[in-house]
Write a protein that holds these residues in place. Sequence first.
Motif, PDB file in Angstrom:
ATOM      1  N   ARG A 118      -1.435  -7.447  -3.005  1.00 43.33           N
ATOM      2  CA  ARG A 118      -0.533  -6.404  -2.518  1.00 43.33           C
ATOM      3  C   ARG A 118       0.423  -5.932  -3.607  1.00 43.33           C
ATOM      4  O   ARG A 118       0.762  -4.763  -3.669  1.00 43.33           O
ATOM      5  N   ARG A 119       0.866  -6.871  -4.443  1.00 43.71           N
ATOM      6  CA  ARG A 119       1.781  -6.488  -5.524  1.00 43.71           C
ATOM      7  C   ARG A 119       1.059  -5.661  -6.591  1.00 43.71           C
ATOM      8  O   ARG A 119       1.607  -4.680  -7.104  1.00 43.71           O
ATOM      9  N   PRO A 122      -0.915  -1.789  -4.396  1.00 37.94           N
ATOM     10  CA  PRO A 122      -0.244  -1.452  -3.133  1.00 37.94           C
ATOM     11  C   PRO A 122      -1.021  -0.458  -2.274  1.00 37.94           C
ATOM     12  O   PRO A 122      -0.737  -0.340  -1.081  1.00 37.94           O
ATOM     13  N   ALA A 125      -4.888  -1.877   1.578  1.00 32.73           N
ATOM     14  CA  ALA A 125      -4.459  -2.611   2.766  1.00 32.73           C
ATOM     15  C   ALA A 125      -5.453  -3.757   2.988  1.00 32.73           C
ATOM     16  O   ALA A 125      -6.632  -3.633   2.649  1.00 32.73           O
TER      17      ALA A 125
END
Length: 302
Positions: A118-119, A122, A125
Motif C-alpha cells: 500500500r505504501r 497506493p 487496492a
Amino acid sequence: MSLRSDPFNGLSAFLAAAAAGSFTAAAARLGVSPAAVSQAVKSLEEKLGTTLFIRTTRRVGLTEAGATLLARTAPAAAEIIAAVEDVASVREPSGLLRLTVPRMAVALVIEPVVPAMRRAYPRVAVEVAVEDATVDLSARGFDAGIRIGEYVERDMVAVRLSRDITWAVVASPEYLAARGRPEAPLDLAGHEAIRYRFPNSGALYRWEFERDGRNFSVEPPGSLVVNDGALLVSWARAGLGLAYVADIAVEAELRAGQVVRVLERYLPTTPGLFLYFPRRAQTQPKLRAFIDLARQILRMGR
C-alpha cells in the motif's frame, strides 16, 4: 444494440453475484445498487430464457444452468480483465488485487507484505479472503492464491514464499505433564488429539509420519474437531490436546515455550507456502509488484 444482440449485457452483474453469493455484496464490488444488479441479472435470465440463480432471503446460489454459464464465462472474463488492466497499467501498478490465502499465511506473508504494498503502490487496492479450502481462482475472481506447495495445481505458475515445512506434533507443557509424552505414533492411541477437518471434502485429516523411508498415517482419537488452523493452535496452547501443524505456523509459540514438539523423528518435510496464479496473469503489473515486494521482504530467492 439490443439485449439479445449484446452477449456481454448483464455478465458483469452475473459474475460478481456468482463470486460473492449475494446481490448486495456484488453491488458493493461493482459500485452500483443491489437493485441494479438484480435487474441486470433478471434481464440476462430473460434473454437466455432460463433461471441462473436460486434466490433466498440471505443468499443466492447458482442453478445448474448458472453453474454451466459460470464455468464457461469466468475464465474468459478473467482474461479480458487482465488484458484491459495490462494496457491501462503499463507505467504504474493499479487496480484491485484479490488474493485467497490460508490462515497460516496471514502472519507469515500478508501482514508484512500488504502494508508495504500500500505504501509503495497506493493505486493498488487489495482484497484478501482468508480460507483454508482450495479455491478455483477464475470462478471466484481471484488474481492469485497462497497455499502449501503440494496443494497447488500443476498448471499454475508458483512462486515460493517460505522455506519448506517440517510438520510438527505439539502440545502444551501442562498437557504433557499430565498425560506424558508419546514416544512413537502408536502411542497416540492413549492421548487426546485435536483433529482438523478439510473444509472442501469434510474428511478428517489423518496424521502423516515417516520412518526408515516408509510413509504411514495414523488416525488419532480426539473429541475436538476444527477446520481453522489458528483455533487448532490455540486449543493446543490451552492444553486441550495434541495438534498436528506446520512448524512455521507455531514458531512464536515454540519460542515462547507455550507448546512443545513431540515425535520429531517421525515427522516429514514438505514444500512450503507458494503464491500461485494462472500463467496468463503473470504480466499484470499489480501482481508483479506484489511478487517483487514479497520476495524482497520475505527474502525468498528467485
